[in-house]
Design a protein around this motif. Structure first.
Motif, PDB file in Angstrom:
ATOM      1  N   PHE A 271      -2.625 -16.895 -17.114  1.00 34.42           N
ATOM      2  CA  PHE A 271      -1.632 -16.146 -16.324  1.00 34.42           C
ATOM      3  C   PHE A 271      -2.115 -16.154 -14.885  1.00 34.42           C
ATOM      4  N   CYS A 272      -1.369 -16.783 -14.002  1.00 33.45           N
ATOM      5  CA  CYS A 272      -1.841 -16.893 -12.613  1.00 33.45           C
ATOM      6  C   CYS A 272      -0.617 -17.067 -11.700  1.00 33.45           C
ATOM      7  N   LEU A 273      -0.154 -15.959 -11.161  1.00 38.08           N
ATOM      8  CA  LEU A 273       1.086 -16.000 -10.369  1.00 38.08           C
ATOM      9  C   LEU A 273       0.896 -15.443  -8.966  1.00 38.08           C
ATOM     10  N   GLN A 274       1.720 -15.948  -8.061  1.00 37.34           N
ATOM     11  CA  GLN A 274       1.770 -15.381  -6.713  1.00 37.34           C
ATOM     12  C   GLN A 274       2.894 -14.350  -6.725  1.00 37.34           C
ATOM     13  N   ASP A 275       2.505 -13.112  -6.913  1.00 31.69           N
ATOM     14  CA  ASP A 275       3.473 -12.030  -7.110  1.00 31.69           C
ATOM     15  C   ASP A 275       4.031 -11.557  -5.762  1.00 31.69           C
ATOM     16  N   VAL A 276       5.360 -11.352  -5.714  1.00 25.38           N
ATOM     17  CA  VAL A 276       5.957 -10.907  -4.443  1.00 25.38           C
ATOM     18  C   VAL A 276       5.528  -9.479  -4.062  1.00 25.38           C
ATOM     19  N   THR A 277       5.269  -8.622  -5.038  1.00 25.89           N
ATOM     20  CA  THR A 277       4.828  -7.254  -4.692  1.00 25.89           C
ATOM     21  C   THR A 277       3.486  -7.296  -3.980  1.00 25.89           C
ATOM     22  N   ILE A 278       2.534  -7.971  -4.618  1.00 27.42           N
ATOM     23  CA  ILE A 278       1.177  -7.997  -4.062  1.00 27.42           C
ATOM     24  C   ILE A 278       1.185  -8.662  -2.689  1.00 27.42           C
ATOM     25  N   ASN A 279       1.824  -9.817  -2.590  1.00 23.37           N
ATOM     26  CA  ASN A 279       1.797 -10.529  -1.300  1.00 23.37           C
ATOM     27  C   ASN A 279       2.618  -9.810  -0.232  1.00 23.37           C
ATOM     28  N   SER A 280       3.669  -9.107  -0.626  1.00 20.10           N
ATOM     29  CA  SER A 280       4.449  -8.347   0.365  1.00 20.10           C
ATOM     30  C   SER A 280       3.625  -7.189   0.913  1.00 20.10           C
ATOM     31  N   PHE A 281       2.967  -6.455   0.001  1.00 20.56           N
ATOM     32  CA  PHE A 281       2.153  -5.342   0.496  1.00 20.56           C
ATOM     33  C   PHE A 281       0.954  -5.843   1.284  1.00 20.56           C
ATOM     34  N   LEU A 282       0.459  -7.011   0.893  1.00 18.92           N
ATOM     35  CA  LEU A 282      -0.660  -7.570   1.662  1.00 18.92           C
ATOM     36  C   LEU A 282      -0.210  -7.791   3.112  1.00 18.92           C
ATOM     37  N   MET A 283       1.003  -8.313   3.274  1.00 21.79           N
ATOM     38  CA  MET A 283       1.509  -8.541   4.643  1.00 21.79           C
ATOM     39  C   MET A 283       1.738  -7.221   5.383  1.00 21.79           C
ATOM     40  N   SER A 284       2.367  -6.262   4.725  1.00 24.58           N
ATOM     41  CA  SER A 284       2.603  -4.969   5.397  1.00 24.58           C
ATOM     42  C   SER A 284       1.271  -4.332   5.787  1.00 24.58           C
ATOM     43  N   SER A 285       0.330  -4.372   4.857  1.00 21.12           N
ATOM     44  CA  SER A 285      -0.965  -3.745   5.141  1.00 21.12           C
ATOM     45  C   SER A 285      -1.736  -4.540   6.198  1.00 21.12           C
ATOM     46  N   ASN A 286      -1.601  -5.868   6.183  1.00 21.63           N
ATOM     47  CA  ASN A 286      -2.212  -6.662   7.266  1.00 21.63           C
ATOM     48  C   ASN A 286      -1.678  -6.178   8.610  1.00 21.63           C
ATOM     49  N   GLU A 287      -0.356  -6.018   8.664  1.00 22.39           N
ATOM     50  CA  GLU A 287       0.255  -5.597   9.937  1.00 22.39           C
ATOM     51  C   GLU A 287      -0.268  -4.224  10.361  1.00 22.39           C
ATOM     52  N   SER A 288      -0.417  -3.331   9.387  1.00 19.08           N
ATOM     53  CA  SER A 288      -0.933  -1.990   9.705  1.00 19.08           C
ATOM     54  C   SER A 288      -2.364  -2.080  10.234  1.00 19.08           C
ATOM     55  N   LEU A 289      -3.182  -2.890   9.554  1.00 21.72           N
ATOM     56  CA  LEU A 289      -4.594  -2.963   9.962  1.00 21.72           C
ATOM     57  C   LEU A 289      -4.728  -3.643  11.327  1.00 21.72           C
ATOM     58  N   ILE A 290      -3.878  -4.627  11.587  1.00 20.89           N
ATOM     59  CA  ILE A 290      -3.918  -5.284  12.907  1.00 20.89           C
ATOM     60  C   ILE A 290      -3.549  -4.245  13.975  1.00 20.89           C
ATOM     61  N   GLN A 291      -2.525  -3.493  13.685  1.00 14.55           N
ATOM     62  CA  GLN A 291      -2.052  -2.454  14.589  1.00 14.55           C
ATOM     63  C   GLN A 291      -3.144  -1.409  14.886  1.00 14.55           C
ATOM     64  N   LEU A 292      -3.936  -1.066  13.872  1.00 16.90           N
ATOM     65  CA  LEU A 292      -4.945  -0.009  14.035  1.00 16.90           C
ATOM     66  C   LEU A 292      -6.303  -0.557  14.475  1.00 16.90           C
ATOM     67  N   SER A 293      -6.418  -1.883  14.568  1.00 16.97           N
ATOM     68  CA  SER A 293      -7.751  -2.474  14.742  1.00 16.97           C
ATOM     69  C   SER A 293      -8.400  -2.114  16.079  1.00 16.97           C
ATOM     70  N   ASP A 294      -7.618  -2.015  17.153  1.00 17.47           N
ATOM     71  CA  ASP A 294      -8.251  -1.715  18.446  1.00 17.47           C
ATOM     72  C   ASP A 294      -8.960  -0.365  18.400  1.00 17.47           C
ATOM     73  N   GLN A 295      -8.379   0.569  17.655  1.00 17.25           N
ATOM     74  CA  GLN A 295      -8.993   1.892  17.588  1.00 17.25           C
ATOM     75  C   GLN A 295     -10.078   2.008  16.526  1.00 17.25           C
ATOM     76  N   PHE A 296      -9.886   1.356  15.393  1.00 13.90           N
ATOM     77  CA  PHE A 296     -10.796   1.629  14.282  1.00 13.90           C
ATOM     78  C   PHE A 296     -11.561   0.418  13.750  1.00 13.90           C
ATOM     79  N   GLY A 297     -11.189  -0.779  14.171  1.00 12.44           N
ATOM     80  CA  GLY A 297     -11.877  -1.974  13.680  1.00 12.44           C
ATOM     81  C   GLY A 297     -12.647  -2.657  14.807  1.00 12.44           C
ATOM     82  N   THR A 298     -12.936  -3.952  14.612  1.00 13.67           N
ATOM     83  CA  THR A 298     -13.633  -4.715  15.647  1.00 13.67           C
ATOM     84  C   THR A 298     -12.707  -5.870  16.077  1.00 13.67           C
TER      85      THR A 298
END
Ligand code: DGY
Length: 483
Positions: A271-298
């Motif tokens: 069983f090995c699928l590219q699930d739309v839920t996982i990849n969609s949230f990965l993109m949304s969360s990527n966008e959130s982390l990019i947005q917050l990176s100047d304040q909280f990341g490197t």
């Protein structure tokens, strides 16, 4: 949010007069508090929220949504919930689908409990060996939007940010066998949508194998279908459970990693699928982390997130769009085939992924379902056009308010991005129908029949309370916009 050309919309104008009694938000919050208990985790007393009465643990994506809901009380409570979920993180960075806080109780009340998973993280905590959709980064951004007092908690937020970053690193380093930014799931439980029709073809293929035919599973060990207040007909069937446990055993043999000792991806996964839920949230969360990176990341982390994100976006658009169906679908990496249209197809709208045409195409499907199949309460978890549509069985038909919430968030986001009143109308439409749905069910059922609105599954569900709290706030924002 300013979107022009909405003034003549009947739906938008109706928001002005649409009321949800204030007291109902208090009931929704009380439900989250009711599900909160204090437990000793890693030597400290912590508040944790169980998803509903039948789930004795911290579930990965539930916890992230609970965190958003709790932030309606205080940002601190929301952050606390993310911190607790982070205790389950493994050394490689995976946040597990389940963190068990009471081993004995979990073995007694839940199947499969810690003694089936047999997986302990580096902190000595019992966890499941798989993950769930990465809502974590998305949740962090939603919490911080609600609570402007973030300066007080900078250290806490930085810690949570680092957890989220490592979690994304895990997806990209450990779960991207094609190297194209589309990460894979190896178990239906990992998608959060256990018995969705999207997995049917893959499961049928597995059923033909000798290993599966020889595999013995005694369905009487199940506990989920023996709970007093849950109709077993609303749960996955015994055959689905045999598959779940079989697949659990398959990945358990390699300690839940999908790489061999040389670091190469295993090629024998059934069983090995590219699930739309996982990849969609990965993109949304990527966008959130990019947005917050100047304040909280490197700066390096920001750069890396941007590289990962771009790769996922490209491949998502290229490989997961089904032109004929007019929506995004999960893809089976073993056959290269796209699967089916479900409510997960719409989750990608919560990121900056779809084109305007794609967003409108997905909106048209919702209209069609409503018109031709009497769907009244937002998005069913299986297309009602599909022969396997079962309106009351878990992820094979019912509406899940929490998914409706994410889709509404997505429609409003796309409406703003494309200055499109049609998308705004659709978002508002689903929003009000979902509020209606939850409002007529003070038991906050886990999911609902999308035609009749009947509550199904467990009661007092955290997910459902969070959907109400979030949607009600969105409604208030829309009202201000219309004034
Ligand atoms: C369950 O037990 O119902 C869950 O969905 C598995 O995580």
């Amino acid at each position: 949010m300013v979107i022009p050309a909405h003034k003549n919309s009947k739906i938008i104008n109706r928001t002005k007069t649409y009321e949800t009694p204030k007291a109902f938000s208090d009931i929704a919050m009380a439900n989250l508090n009711r599900n909160t208990k204090q437990v000793n985790l890693y030597g400290e007393l912590r508040n944790v929220v169980r998803p509903g009465d039948m789930y004795p643990g911290v579930w990965g994506w539930d916890a992230a949504f609970h965190a958003i809901g709790l932030a309606h009380q205080t940002g601190f409570r929301g952050l606390e919930e993310l911190e607790v979920s982070a205790l389950g993180q493994t050394e490689l960075g995976m946040i597990p689908s389940i963190l068990f806080y009471d081993e004995d109780q979990a073995n007694r009340d839940y199947y499969p409990g810690p003694n089936v998973w047999e997986f302990i993280n580096e902190k000595g905590l019992h966890i499941s060996g798989i993950s769930q959709p990465p809502v974590y980064g998305f949740a962090l951004e939603r919490i911080l939007e609600k609570d402007p007092s973030r300066a007080q908690y900078t250290d806490k937020i930085k810690h949570i940010y680092q957890v989220a970053y490592r979690y994304h690193e895990w997806w990209y380093e450990e779960r991207d066998p094609e190297g194209n930014g589309l990460v894979v799931t190896i178990h239906p439980w990992e998608t959060g949508r256990d018995n969705a029709v999207e997995w049917d073809v893959a499961k049928n293929n597995i059923r033909q194998t000798q290993a599966y035919k020889d595999y013995e599973f005694d369905p009487s060990v199940r506990l989920d279908n023996k709970k007093m207040d849950v109709d077993p007909e609303h749960r996955p069937d015994d055959e689905a459970y045999k598959m779940f446990i079989y697949l659990l055993d398959v990945v358990k043999t390699s300690d839940y990693t999908i790489k061999d000792n040389q670091g190469n991806y295993r090629t024998d996964l059934p069983f090995c699928l590219q699930d739309v839920t996982i990849n969609s949230f990965l993109m949304s969360s990527n966008e959130s982390l990019i947005q917050l990176s100047d304040q909280f990341g490197t700066p390096e982390q920001k750069k890396q997130l941007e590289i990962w994100h771009e790769k996922t976006r490209q491949s998502f658009r290229d490989l997961l769009w089904n032109e004929e169906a007019g929506c995004f679908q999960s893809r089976d990496t073993l056959t290269g085939k796209l699967t089916k249209n479900t409510n997960a197809s719409y989750i990608s709208m919560a990121s900056n992924l779809p084109t305007k045409e794609q967003a409108l195409s997905m909106s048209a499907i919702i209209d069609r379902w409503e018109k031709n199949h009497k769907i009244k309460f937002g998005i069913p978890s299986t297309s009602p056009e599909h022969p396997s549509f079962e309106p009351e069985r878990y992820w094979r038909g019912p509406t899940w308010s929490i998914v409706n919430y994410v889709v509404v968030y997505g429609f409003l986001k796309q409406a703003k991005r494309f200055q499109c009143s049609k998308l705004l109308d659709q978002g508002t439409h689903v929003l009000m129908h979902t509020l209606d749905l939850i409002y007529q069910d003070p038991d906050f059922h886990e999911y609902h029949n999308p035609i009749t609105g009947k509550g199904c599954g467990g009661k007092n569900f955290g997910f459902t309370s969070v959907a109400f709290l979030e949607l009600e706030t969105m409604l208030e924002d829309l009202k201000k916009m219309v004034e």
